[in-house]
Design an enzyme around this catalytic site. Structure first.
Site, PDB file in Angstrom:
ATOM      1  N   MET A  41      -4.571 -30.520 -25.105  1.00  0.00           N
ATOM      2  CA  MET A  41      -4.320 -29.091 -25.321  1.00  0.00           C
ATOM      3  C   MET A  41      -5.159 -28.259 -24.346  1.00  0.00           C
ATOM      4  SD  MET A  41      -3.532 -28.594 -29.315  1.00  0.00           S
ATOM      5  CE  MET A  41      -5.201 -28.642 -29.915  1.00  0.00           C
ATOM      6  N   LEU A  63     -10.308 -28.465 -20.806  1.00  0.00           N
ATOM      7  CA  LEU A  63     -10.726 -29.856 -20.596  1.00  0.00           C
ATOM      8  C   LEU A  63     -12.236 -30.017 -20.464  1.00  0.00           C
ATOM      9  CD1 LEU A  63      -7.961 -31.050 -18.100  1.00  0.00           C
ATOM     10  CD2 LEU A  63      -7.970 -31.169 -20.601  1.00  0.00           C
ATOM     11  N   HIS A  64     -12.733 -31.110 -21.012  1.00  0.00           N
ATOM     12  CA  HIS A  64     -14.149 -31.464 -20.906  1.00  0.00           C
ATOM     13  C   HIS A  64     -14.236 -32.950 -20.556  1.00  0.00           C
ATOM     14  CE1 HIS A  64     -13.480 -33.207 -24.822  1.00  0.00           C
ATOM     15  NE2 HIS A  64     -13.103 -32.038 -25.298  1.00  0.00           N
ATOM     16  N   GLY A  97     -14.753 -35.503 -22.255  1.00  0.00           N
ATOM     17  CA  GLY A  97     -14.024 -36.389 -23.171  1.00  0.00           C
ATOM     18  C   GLY A  97     -12.599 -36.594 -22.676  1.00  0.00           C
ATOM     19  N   HIS A  98     -11.926 -35.475 -22.381  1.00  0.00           N
ATOM     20  CA  HIS A  98     -10.558 -35.575 -21.844  1.00  0.00           C
ATOM     21  C   HIS A  98     -10.561 -36.360 -20.526  1.00  0.00           C
ATOM     22  CE1 HIS A  98     -10.169 -31.550 -24.016  1.00  0.00           C
ATOM     23  NE2 HIS A  98      -9.219 -32.274 -24.582  1.00  0.00           N
ATOM     24  N   GLY A 146      -8.075 -40.237 -27.722  1.00  0.00           N
ATOM     25  CA  GLY A 146      -9.497 -40.401 -28.008  1.00  0.00           C
ATOM     26  C   GLY A 146      -9.740 -40.825 -29.452  1.00  0.00           C
ATOM     27  N   LYS A 169     -12.157 -39.857 -30.988  1.00  0.00           N
ATOM     28  CA  LYS A 169     -12.708 -38.643 -31.611  1.00  0.00           C
ATOM     29  C   LYS A 169     -11.757 -38.173 -32.724  1.00  0.00           C
ATOM     30  CE  LYS A 169     -14.280 -34.190 -31.609  1.00  0.00           C
ATOM     31  NZ  LYS A 169     -13.115 -33.420 -31.791  1.00  0.00           N
ATOM     32  N   SER A 213     -15.847 -31.352 -27.615  1.00  0.00           N
ATOM     33  CA  SER A 213     -14.631 -30.769 -28.160  1.00  0.00           C
ATOM     34  C   SER A 213     -14.394 -29.436 -27.465  1.00  0.00           C
ATOM     35  CB  SER A 213     -14.807 -30.538 -29.675  1.00  0.00           C
ATOM     36  OG  SER A 213     -13.825 -29.637 -30.144  1.00  0.00           O
ATOM     37  N   SER A 214     -13.122 -29.101 -27.265  1.00  0.00           N
ATOM     38  CA  SER A 214     -12.812 -27.793 -26.667  1.00  0.00           C
ATOM     39  C   SER A 214     -13.354 -26.679 -27.552  1.00  0.00           C
ATOM     40  CB  SER A 214     -11.300 -27.643 -26.514  1.00  0.00           C
ATOM     41  OG  SER A 214     -10.784 -28.723 -25.775  1.00  0.00           O
TER      42      SER A 214
HETATM   43  P1  AMP Z   1      -7.125 -32.239 -27.537  1.00  0.00           P
HETATM   44  O1  AMP Z   1      -7.029 -31.482 -26.250  1.00  0.00           O
HETATM   45  O2  AMP Z   1      -8.244 -31.798 -28.404  1.00  0.00           O
HETATM   46  O3  AMP Z   1      -5.802 -32.335 -28.250  1.00  0.00           O
HETATM   47  O4  AMP Z   1      -7.491 -33.727 -27.124  1.00  0.00           O
HETATM   48  C1  AMP Z   1      -6.684 -34.457 -26.242  1.00  0.00           C
HETATM   49  C2  AMP Z   1      -7.120 -35.894 -26.294  1.00  0.00           C
HETATM   50  O5  AMP Z   1      -8.490 -35.989 -25.892  1.00  0.00           O
HETATM   51  C3  AMP Z   1      -7.046 -36.493 -27.711  1.00  0.00           C
HETATM   52  O6  AMP Z   1      -6.541 -37.811 -27.636  1.00  0.00           O
HETATM   53  C4  AMP Z   1      -8.482 -36.459 -28.163  1.00  0.00           C
HETATM   54  O7  AMP Z   1      -8.788 -37.448 -29.114  1.00  0.00           O
HETATM   55  C5  AMP Z   1      -9.213 -36.719 -26.853  1.00  0.00           C
HETATM   56  N1  AMP Z   1     -10.598 -36.242 -26.946  1.00  0.00           N
HETATM   57  C6  AMP Z   1     -11.006 -35.006 -27.299  1.00  0.00           C
HETATM   58  N2  AMP Z   1     -12.351 -34.950 -27.343  1.00  0.00           N
HETATM   59  C7  AMP Z   1     -12.807 -36.197 -27.001  1.00  0.00           C
HETATM   60  C8  AMP Z   1     -14.094 -36.778 -26.873  1.00  0.00           C
HETATM   61  N3  AMP Z   1     -15.212 -36.099 -27.092  1.00  0.00           N
HETATM   62  N4  AMP Z   1     -14.169 -38.076 -26.502  1.00  0.00           N
HETATM   63  C9  AMP Z   1     -13.038 -38.807 -26.284  1.00  0.00           C
HETATM   64  N5  AMP Z   1     -11.800 -38.302 -26.395  1.00  0.00           N
HETATM   65  C10 AMP Z   1     -11.662 -37.020 -26.748  1.00  0.00           C
END
Ligand code: AMP
Length: 281
Positions: free
Chosen positions: A30, A33-34, A36-37, A147, A149, A185-186
């Site tokens: 979504m 990006l950080h 983790g992404h 992730g 997470k 986390s975003s």
């Molecule tokens: P999001 O943008 O929050 O929907 O996350 C996109 C993908 O990145 C999802 O599969 C999340 O689980 C993964 N993700 C988000 N934060 C982390 C993190 N700190 N470490 C590993 N993966 C992450």
């Protein structure tokens, strides 16, 4: 790095790679990006010929309108970060592209979808599944990266792929943390300084709870977590639940032979944070 806004342009770009039998890795996000992404993107880049990253804040998975409105968005910066990784394609559609008409599909994952996030965010996983199926159908990747997470989400996507006979290999990736242990986390960007300072207590508490597993029980561990989190004036526990790692059934008794994971959701002011830790592997 090509940036596609429509499914048509994405598929045109992909067909060039497909004609060369390229292995396609896909990372749905979504945005905002950080690291983790980016760790997911690196995983994909290292295992596939090309990597597609989607950036789309999916309205149907938000059960809270304010959360959706306040969700951080920064496509330009995201694209800059992705370009540096060597990512090949970014898919950044708008709502009309992804939801040209109402998506009325309903997905039922039984109790796997009704515990924890499913309980506190009604409709969330239905929305996640709607968008992930649309993305899978648009990209048709060989592998997709998620992730740990979002532990429950990963379990549900695995079940989805299995139930609906997707041939996509689902890869779970480790949680990336800040130096103080807070899971990246975003939403962390939305934390005011006093809440940001309090937030590492979430992971510290999970580690302490894990240390208790050999001399304590589920009830005592749960009480410890509740007390520790809620004694901090900037945090409020929404749930702490120890579940079977594979079925997500709540665990009443910890046994060395039963893989278990502890999951937590905490409000730091208005910002909702989730995390988890493997208790028994
Ligand atoms: P999001 O943008 O929050 O929907 O996350 C996109 C993908 O990145 C999802 O599969 C999340 O689980 C993964 N993700 C988000 N934060 C982390 C993190 N700190 N470490 C590993 N993966 C992450």
């Amino acid at each position: 790095m090509e940036i596609c806004k429509t499914i048509k342009s994405l598929q045109a770009a992909l067909s060039v790679y497909r004609s060369r039998n390229a292995f396609i890795g896909f990372v749905p996000t979504m945005g905002a990006l950080h690291k983790g992404h980016l760790s997911l993107v690196e995983e994909s880049l290292s295992a596939n010929d090309i990597t597609v990253v989607s950036i789309y804040v999916n309205p149907s998975q938000f059960n809270d309108k304010n959360d959706f409105r306040n969700y951080p968005r920064n496509l330009q910066l995201d694209c800059k970060l992705l370009k540096k990784t060597g990512c090949n394609l970014v898919f950044a559609p708008d709502d009309n592209e992804m939801y040209p008409s109402d998506d009325t599909r309903k997905f039922d994952f039984g109790q796997m979808g009704s515990v924890m996030e499913g309980n506190f965010r009604p409709g969330h996983f239905n929305g996640v599944t709607q968008i992930v199926t649309k993305m899978f159908d648009a990209v048709k990747p060989h592998r997709a990266y998620f992730g740990r997470k979002d532990f429950q989400q990963l379990a549900i996507i695995r079940k989805l792929a299995n139930n609906y006979h997707y041939t996509i290999e689902i890869i779970g990736c480790p949680i990336v943390r800040e130096h103080d242990g807070l899971a990246m986390s975003s939403r962390n960007a939305l934390l005011a300084p006093e809440y940001r300072k309090a937030a590492p207590l979430i992971y510290q508490t999970l580690i302490e709870a894990k240390d208790m597993i050999f001399h304590s029980n589920v009830l005592k561990i749960t009480t410890f977590v509740e007390k520790t989190i809620n004694s901090n004036p900037f945090l409020k526990l929404e749930y702490f639940q120890i579940v079977d790692t594979y079925t997500l059934t709540p665990v009443e008794e910890l046994r060395p032979e039963n893989p278990a994971t502890a999951c937590i959701a905490v409000y730091a002011g208005k910002v909702r944070l989730i995390d988890n830790i493997e208790f028994i592997s």
